[in-house]
Design a protein around this motif. Structure first.
Motif, PDB file in Angstrom:
ATOM      1  N   LYS A   1       0.828  -1.207   0.000  1.00  0.00           N
ATOM      2  CA  LYS A   1       0.000   0.000   0.000  1.00  0.00           C
ATOM      3  C   LYS A   1       0.865   1.260   0.000  1.00  0.00           C
ATOM      4  O   LYS A   1       1.841   1.357   0.743  1.00  0.00           O
ATOM      5  CB  LYS A   1      -0.894  -0.008   1.240  1.00  0.00           C
ATOM      6  CG  LYS A   1      -1.872   1.159   1.353  1.00  0.00           C
ATOM      7  CD  LYS A   1      -2.709   0.999   2.615  1.00  0.00           C
ATOM      8  CE  LYS A   1      -3.706   2.126   2.789  1.00  0.00           C
ATOM      9  NZ  LYS A   1      -4.516   1.945   4.025  1.00  0.00           N
ATOM     10  N   TYR A   2       0.486   2.234  -0.840  1.00  0.00           N
ATOM     11  CA  TYR A   2       1.149   3.536  -0.881  1.00  0.00           C
ATOM     12  C   TYR A   2       0.099   4.620  -0.646  1.00  0.00           C
ATOM     13  O   TYR A   2      -0.934   4.653  -1.326  1.00  0.00           O
ATOM     14  CB  TYR A   2       1.843   3.765  -2.219  1.00  0.00           C
ATOM     15  CG  TYR A   2       3.081   2.915  -2.397  1.00  0.00           C
ATOM     16  CD1 TYR A   2       4.342   3.401  -2.066  1.00  0.00           C
ATOM     17  CD2 TYR A   2       2.989   1.607  -2.871  1.00  0.00           C
ATOM     18  CE1 TYR A   2       5.480   2.627  -2.211  1.00  0.00           C
ATOM     19  CE2 TYR A   2       4.126   0.812  -3.021  1.00  0.00           C
ATOM     20  CZ  TYR A   2       5.365   1.328  -2.678  1.00  0.00           C
ATOM     21  OH  TYR A   2       6.493   0.545  -2.823  1.00  0.00           O
ATOM     22  N   VAL A   3       0.378   5.467   0.318  1.00  0.00           N
ATOM     23  CA  VAL A   3      -0.541   6.557   0.659  1.00  0.00           C
ATOM     24  C   VAL A   3       0.143   7.879   0.348  1.00  0.00           C
ATOM     25  O   VAL A   3       1.212   8.178   0.890  1.00  0.00           O
ATOM     26  CB  VAL A   3      -0.942   6.505   2.150  1.00  0.00           C
ATOM     27  CG1 VAL A   3      -1.839   7.688   2.501  1.00  0.00           C
ATOM     28  CG2 VAL A   3      -1.654   5.197   2.466  1.00  0.00           C
TER      29      VAL A   3
ATOM     30  N   THR B   1       2.329   0.610   9.759  1.00  0.00           N
ATOM     31  CA  THR B   1       3.772   0.352   9.779  1.00  0.00           C
ATOM     32  C   THR B   1       4.291   0.038   8.385  1.00  0.00           C
ATOM     33  O   THR B   1       3.532  -0.293   7.471  1.00  0.00           O
ATOM     34  CB  THR B   1       4.109  -0.797  10.736  1.00  0.00           C
ATOM     35  OG1 THR B   1       3.420  -1.982  10.303  1.00  0.00           O
ATOM     36  CG2 THR B   1       3.714  -0.457  12.162  1.00  0.00           C
ATOM     37  N   LYS B   2       5.620   0.112   8.234  1.00  0.00           N
ATOM     38  CA  LYS B   2       6.249  -0.029   6.923  1.00  0.00           C
ATOM     39  C   LYS B   2       6.100  -1.411   6.308  1.00  0.00           C
ATOM     40  O   LYS B   2       6.300  -1.572   5.102  1.00  0.00           O
ATOM     41  CB  LYS B   2       7.725   0.354   7.010  1.00  0.00           C
ATOM     42  CG  LYS B   2       8.548  -0.476   7.983  1.00  0.00           C
ATOM     43  CD  LYS B   2       9.958   0.103   8.102  1.00  0.00           C
ATOM     44  CE  LYS B   2      10.798  -0.619   9.126  1.00  0.00           C
ATOM     45  NZ  LYS B   2      12.119   0.035   9.315  1.00  0.00           N
TER      46      LYS B   2
ATOM     47  N   GLU C   1       7.444   4.205   7.218  1.00  0.00           N
ATOM     48  CA  GLU C   1       8.282   4.458   6.034  1.00  0.00           C
ATOM     49  C   GLU C   1       7.711   5.634   5.253  1.00  0.00           C
ATOM     50  O   GLU C   1       6.541   5.608   4.857  1.00  0.00           O
ATOM     51  CB  GLU C   1       8.325   3.207   5.151  1.00  0.00           C
ATOM     52  CG  GLU C   1       9.287   3.313   3.982  1.00  0.00           C
ATOM     53  CD  GLU C   1       9.442   1.980   3.268  1.00  0.00           C
ATOM     54  OE1 GLU C   1      10.490   1.328   3.448  1.00  0.00           O
ATOM     55  OE2 GLU C   1       8.501   1.585   2.540  1.00  0.00           O
ATOM     56  N   VAL C   2       8.550   6.649   5.044  1.00  0.00           N
ATOM     57  CA  VAL C   2       8.103   7.862   4.360  1.00  0.00           C
ATOM     58  C   VAL C   2       9.041   8.175   3.197  1.00  0.00           C
ATOM     59  O   VAL C   2      10.265   8.056   3.323  1.00  0.00           O
ATOM     60  CB  VAL C   2       8.064   9.070   5.327  1.00  0.00           C
ATOM     61  CG1 VAL C   2       7.514  10.310   4.620  1.00  0.00           C
ATOM     62  CG2 VAL C   2       7.220   8.745   6.553  1.00  0.00           C
ATOM     63  N   ARG C   3       8.464   8.593   2.079  1.00  0.00           N
ATOM     64  CA  ARG C   3       9.240   8.958   0.888  1.00  0.00           C
ATOM     65  C   ARG C   3       8.795  10.324   0.386  1.00  0.00           C
ATOM     66  O   ARG C   3       7.608  10.571   0.207  1.00  0.00           O
ATOM     67  CB  ARG C   3       9.046   7.915  -0.232  1.00  0.00           C
ATOM     68  CG  ARG C   3       9.506   6.509   0.135  1.00  0.00           C
ATOM     69  CD  ARG C   3      11.003   6.442   0.255  1.00  0.00           C
ATOM     70  NE  ARG C   3      11.491   5.114   0.603  1.00  0.00           N
ATOM     71  CZ  ARG C   3      11.782   4.713   1.831  1.00  0.00           C
ATOM     72  NH1 ARG C   3      11.606   5.541   2.848  1.00  0.00           N
ATOM     73  NH2 ARG C   3      12.223   3.491   2.049  1.00  0.00           N
TER      74      ARG C   3
ATOM     75  N   ASN D   1      14.196  11.436  10.089  1.00  0.00           N
ATOM     76  CA  ASN D   1      15.139  10.339   9.873  1.00  0.00           C
ATOM     77  C   ASN D   1      14.554   9.187   9.065  1.00  0.00           C
ATOM     78  O   ASN D   1      15.289   8.440   8.412  1.00  0.00           O
ATOM     79  CB  ASN D   1      15.647   9.804  11.221  1.00  0.00           C
ATOM     80  CG  ASN D   1      16.538  10.800  11.936  1.00  0.00           C
ATOM     81  OD1 ASN D   1      17.259  11.561  11.302  1.00  0.00           O
ATOM     82  ND2 ASN D   1      16.471  10.821  13.260  1.00  0.00           N
ATOM     83  N   ASN D   2      13.241   9.031   9.098  1.00  0.00           N
ATOM     84  CA  ASN D   2      12.637   7.908   8.366  1.00  0.00           C
ATOM     85  C   ASN D   2      12.234   8.272   6.941  1.00  0.00           C
ATOM     86  O   ASN D   2      11.485   7.545   6.290  1.00  0.00           O
ATOM     87  CB  ASN D   2      11.433   7.342   9.136  1.00  0.00           C
ATOM     88  CG  ASN D   2      10.292   8.335   9.276  1.00  0.00           C
ATOM     89  OD1 ASN D   2      10.442   9.519   8.967  1.00  0.00           O
ATOM     90  ND2 ASN D   2       9.152   7.859   9.767  1.00  0.00           N
TER      91      ASN D   2
END
Length: 495
Positions: free
Chosen positions: A183-185, A218-219, A243-245, A266-267
């Motif tokens: 899943k990508y949000v 969670t990631k 997890e963040v992009r 940091n994430n």
């Protein structure tokens, strides 16, 4: 001699009340570059003027040094980093101004758009108030106390949540997609990135509500995404389990010296849409990876014009996030294409100002209107302003992300495109329209990543004229086609 310093936020008419301060010799120093109509008006007031911009007193090496020395670590507040850049830049300019003009009465009219008033006052410049296009509301003592208490409460709250970023807003636009079962949000507007993604993101009010309640996944099950220009809307806690992009949403100069991209949780890793986009993060030692579902966009064979008839100029932006950018950078390109319009009366030139110019901390709320007034004053039938003229916001929230639809409209009639380092030049190439970059500044070429692939560049006004004259030659076509091939080969590469 009299020296006058101000920004483009000053309404020039309000300088009439200071006309009697003129001396036999007058020096005007501005953060922006004054257009011909503005110079003529000022010459009617002060006579015998020498005009300078901040950039005239700075070298590329000096500006890079300011960027590097303004950053100590990402633990300092981002606002402090920006203040460091502005302060150091002003101090250097002042030292050179005072050295070059040792005698003279000193006046300053601004404390905005790249000007640090206190630094000038310490060197004997007297502040005189004018009329301004934009006013930063001054806080009362009571408001300052409330703001400080609010910050303390916020910091305590953030500390308890292990969140490092202090500029979080609740997201009001959230979209969801799935890739290989994961899943990508996406948080924020997708205007600048959706065409670069190969999977469809669908708006989700349910997911938006969940995020605003502080419910995160969670990631192992979910990756949260946003773009560089929308990352202020990302409220995901800075914890390793999430997890963040932050995705690339424009051209990234590989030779930037500023440290903007270090200010992140940091994430967070950066998502890039091609190998060229990774170079900035690689050079600065920042974590990045390619977007796994990136849409590999290849350039088609260009539609070379028999004769150039319609030229679109796409501007970039400037602000205080790097000393290497000056607000005069955009203005000198405007002036260059005024000269092109005079030189080529049979060619129609459309100037597309960058929509973020009107942010009060970027180029200035009056920036686009200023160009509009200049073009009207000139009265050249073959020089027009793009319809891309966003209305300034009410001061509560200023946008950094705009729809790309107006660019598509501007490209409809264009058969050649010029710009400094705008991704819009690549967007033009996707439609088969050839382009050339332009860098008329004294600092490094920010479009070097694209130029190294073989695409043309201009560094003088005569270069621009020659480019227009030679755009239909066999030599230009062959060189350009090789650059297109190099770009497409770069796009194929995943590592």
């Amino acid at each position: 001699m009299a020296i006058f310093v101000f920004s483009q936020n000053v309404k020039l008419d309000s300088l009439k009340k200071y006309a009697d301060l003129k001396e036999d010799k007058n020096v005007i120093i501005t953060t922006h570059f004054l257009f011909e109509n503005e110079r003529k008006f000022l010459e009617s007031l002060f006579v015998n003027i020498d005009f300078y911009t901040f950039a005239d007193f700075l070298s590329d090496t000096e500006m890079e040094k300011i960027d590097l020395e303004s950053y100590s670590s990402s633990s300092i507040p981002y606002e402090e980093y920006l203040k460091n850049i502005k302060k150091k830049k002003n101090i250097l300019v002042i030292s050179k101004v005072v050295s070059q003009f040792q005698k003279g009465k000193k006046y300053i009219f601004s404390d905005d758009l790249g000007i640090e008033l206190k630094a000038w006052e310490r060197m004997g410049f007297k502040f005189l108030e004018c009329d301004y296009y934009y006013h930063s509301e001054a806080l009362t003592f009571k408001q300052k106390i409330k703001l400080r208490l609010k910050k303390i409460r916020l910091l305590r709250k953030l500390k308890s949540l292990v969140i490092k970023r202090t500029f979080i807003h609740q997201p009001n636009e959230v979209s969801v997609a799935y890739y290989k079962g994961h899943k990508y949000v996406f948080l924020g507007k997708m205007n600048r990135i959706d065409y670069r993604l190969s999977i469809p993101f669908k708006p989700s009010e349910e997911e938006c509500h969940r995020l605003n309640k502080g419910e995160f996944e969670t990631k192992q099950f979910c990756t949260y995404m946003t773009t560089w220009h929308e990352h202020g809307k990302c409220n995901v806690p800075d914890e390793d389990k999430y997890e963040v992009r932050w995705a690339q949403d424009g051209y990234l100069p590989p030779n930037y010296s500023h440290k903007d991209y270090f200010f992140k949780p940091n994430n967070v890793k950066y998502f890039c849409w091609d190998i060229l986009g990774t170079q900035l993060f690689k050079n600065q030692g920042l974590p990045y990876e390619m977007i796994p579902f990136r849409n590999k966009l290849y350039l088609p064979e260009p539609k070379f014009p028999m004769n150039v008839k319609n030229v679109l100029i796409v501007a970039s932006g400037s602000g205080d996030w790097t000393a290497l950018k000056n607000r005069s950078d955009d203005d000198i390109m405007v002036d260059a294409f005024v000269q092109m319009a005079r030189r080529f009366p049979n060619i129609h030139f459309i100037y597309r100002c960058h929509p973020t110019w009107i942010h009060p901390q970027n180029v200035g709320v009056n920036a686009i209107n200023r160009v509009h007034n200049y073009f009207e004053w000139l009265g050249l039938e073959n020089l027009t302003l793009s319809s891309n003229m966003p209305i300034p916001d009410d001061g509560k929230e200023f946008r950094f992300s705009f729809s790309r639809s107006t660019l598509d409209e501007d490209l409809t009639t264009a058969d050649f495109v010029f710009g400094e380092h705008s991704i819009s030049m690549i967007d033009a190439a996707f439609k088969g329209i050839p382009f050339s970059s332009v860098n008329l500044t004294k600092r490094r070429n920010f479009f070097v990543g694209i130029n190294n692939l073989g695409f043309p560049s201009c560094s003088t006004i005569d270069d621009i004229a020659s480019m227009i004259d030679l755009a239909n030659t066999v030599e230009f076509k062959n060189t350009y086609l090789k650059a297109v091939m190099n770009y497409n080969n770069m796009t194929k590469t995943d590592k």
